[in-house]
Design a protein around this motif. Structure first.
Motif, PDB file in Angstrom:
ATOM      1  N   GLN A  69      46.023 -99.232  19.853  1.00 26.70           N
ATOM      2  CA  GLN A  69      45.099 -98.449  19.223  1.00 26.70           C
ATOM      3  C   GLN A  69      45.639 -97.541  18.392  1.00 26.70           C
ATOM      4  O   GLN A  69      46.872 -97.355  18.590  1.00 26.70           O
ATOM      5  N   ASN A  70      45.530 -96.923  17.180  1.00 26.25           N
ATOM      6  CA  ASN A  70      45.264 -95.603  16.459  1.00 26.25           C
ATOM      7  C   ASN A  70      45.251 -94.519  17.135  1.00 26.25           C
ATOM      8  O   ASN A  70      45.085 -93.748  16.827  1.00 26.25           O
ATOM      9  N   SER A  84      35.794 -99.589  11.866  1.00 27.28           N
ATOM     10  CA  SER A  84      36.578 -99.688  12.610  1.00 27.28           C
ATOM     11  C   SER A  84      35.579 -98.211  13.497  1.00 27.28           C
ATOM     12  O   SER A  84      36.403 -97.284  12.949  1.00 27.28           O
ATOM     13  N   GLU A  85      36.723 -98.291  14.946  1.00 29.66           N
ATOM     14  CA  GLU A  85      36.526 -96.781  15.395  1.00 29.66           C
ATOM     15  C   GLU A  85      36.942 -95.784  14.444  1.00 29.66           C
ATOM     16  O   GLU A  85      36.413 -94.544  14.944  1.00 29.66           O
ATOM     17  N   ARG A  86      38.218 -95.752  13.941  1.00 30.69           N
ATOM     18  CA  ARG A  86      38.884 -94.770  13.165  1.00 30.69           C
ATOM     19  C   ARG A  86      38.000 -93.982  11.410  1.00 30.69           C
ATOM     20  O   ARG A  86      37.608 -92.731  12.007  1.00 30.69           O
ATOM     21  N   ASP A  87      37.646 -95.618  11.359  1.00 29.57           N
ATOM     22  CA  ASP A  87      37.133 -95.252  10.501  1.00 29.57           C
ATOM     23  C   ASP A  87      35.739 -94.376  10.867  1.00 29.57           C
ATOM     24  O   ASP A  87      34.896 -93.821   9.620  1.00 29.57           O
ATOM     25  N   ALA A 144      31.952-100.670  18.656  1.00 31.40           N
ATOM     26  CA  ALA A 144      33.075-102.047  18.066  1.00 31.40           C
ATOM     27  C   ALA A 144      32.582-102.977  19.431  1.00 31.40           C
ATOM     28  O   ALA A 144      33.159-104.669  18.911  1.00 31.40           O
ATOM     29  N   SER A 161      43.494-102.463  14.382  1.00 31.86           N
ATOM     30  CA  SER A 161      41.670-101.785  14.639  1.00 31.86           C
ATOM     31  C   SER A 161      41.715-103.363  15.722  1.00 31.86           C
ATOM     32  O   SER A 161      41.823-103.810  16.080  1.00 31.86           O
ATOM     33  N   PRO A 173      41.429 -92.709  19.481  1.00 23.96           N
ATOM     34  CA  PRO A 173      41.036 -92.903  18.256  1.00 23.96           C
ATOM     35  C   PRO A 173      40.507 -91.194  17.793  1.00 23.96           C
ATOM     36  O   PRO A 173      41.003 -90.581  17.173  1.00 23.96           O
ATOM     37  N   GLY A 225      31.388-103.723  16.217  1.00 23.32           N
ATOM     38  CA  GLY A 225      32.239-103.277  14.388  1.00 23.32           C
ATOM     39  C   GLY A 225      31.946-103.535  12.947  1.00 23.32           C
ATOM     40  O   GLY A 225      32.077-103.190  12.386  1.00 23.32           O
TER      41      GLY A 225
END
Ligand code: GTR
Length: 308
Positions: free
Chosen positions: A150-151, A50-53, A12, A170, A72, A46
């Motif tokens: 963050q998520n 995003s980190e989650r994706d 990211a 994100s 995440p 990034g």
């Protein structure tokens, strides 16, 4: 020797950030140690999402490697909440000792059941609150503030415990959200506060140091399984060898970011009494540390020395 396809890795952060530089160093070591057969191509800033994706894509094998924060991963593997617990680590030395030792190895291995191989941890320093409104000296100064997190449910709970409102989003969305007043603040270390230019919109940086969660470098398990045992060893070793390189860059970068931002007019303040934050935030441990394995690991980390 024939050049293989480089491992593709997401990050990211922008090109010059220590995490990106550390993964590049790992790639250099791989290239050197395999005569160019193994290497890493990193997509910074990034650009892959995003980190989650990107984590999801990595777990499904669509991406070879990913450098992310632990947050995440919290929803994927409950053991990863442990290093993210507020006020768990007593010092940088304590954090490094835990992650370099048995607890770190156990955490890295816990990701195998989710399609990921944990390769190494990188430093991420202390996370502190920053906002557009005023210095935070006591938790009461945060009442009703909208704070980006963050998520991760753990982070949402930490913010609520302080009497503020948590807004998960994100990293890439934070700058605009601060400028537009969608959020009042966020929390991060000095280098991220600088590199995302968040300080321009949110010039009050309050030294709560509430979390010292590290970064982690993961690899897709399906990609890993296609490597020979010897190559797996080479990859693991190169990741490990990039850690001291990263720590040196990191320590310098924290100092550099702090100096530049204070010179640019950021107003940094110590909080009046850290215990006020500890007393409100510590109870979230009980909600997130529930299994026997989690409890054991927390106790193991707490019992470790390492405070230099
Ligand atoms: C940084 C971390 C990133 C990302 C970011 C965030 O400290 O290096 O991986 O997690 O925080 O707040 O989203």
């Amino acid at each position: 020797m024939q050049k293989g396809r480089a491992f593709l890795c997401a990050d990211a952060h922008p090109e010059e950030y220590p995490t990106v530089q550390a993964v590049k160093e790992m790639g250099r070591l791989l290239d050197e140690r395999t005569g160019g057969r193994l290497g890493i191509k990193i997509y910074a800033g990034g650009q892959l999402g995003s980190e989650r994706d990107t984590l999801e894509i990595t777990a499904f094998g669509g991406l070879d490697m990913n450098r992310v924060n632990l947050a995440p991963l919290n929803a994927i593997e409950p053991m990863t909440v442990i290093p993210s617990l507020p006020f768990l680590f007593r010092s940088t030395a304590h954090m490094r000792a835990a992650l370099d030792g048995a607890p770190g190895n156990e955490l890295l291995a816990s990701l195998n059941r989710h399609g990921l191989v944990g390769l190494c941890f990188y430093d991420s320093g202390e996370r502190c609150f920053y906002n557009t409104k005023r210095p935070i000296r006591t938790p009461a100064d945060m009442t009703g503030m909208k704070i980006r997190v963050q998520n991760s449910d753990l982070y949402v709970a930490m913010i609520k415990a302080l009497g503020a409102d948590a807004t998960p989003m994100s990293l890439g969305e934070v700058y605009q959200s601060l400028v537009q007043g969608v959020i009042d603040g966020a929390e991060n270390n000095w280098p991220s506060y600088e590199s995302g230019r968040h300080f321009e919109a949110a010039p009050y940086y309050s030294l709560t140091g509430h979390v010292m969660a590290p970064e982690i470098l993961v690899m897709s398990l399906s990609r890993w399984n296609r490597l020979s045992e010897e190559d797996q060893q080479t990859v693991r070793q190169a990741a490990r060898d990039s850690v001291p390189f990263m720590r040196e860059l990191w320590d310098r970068r924290v100092d550099g970011s702090r100096t530049r931002l204070l010179a640019a007019g950021v107003e940094a303040n110590e909080v009046d009494d850290k215990n006020q934050f500890i007393d409100l935030m510590r109870p979230v441990w009980d909600r997130f540390v529930v299994t026997q394995d989690q409890k054991r690991l927390v106790a193991e980390i707490e019992a470790m020395g390492g405070e230099a």
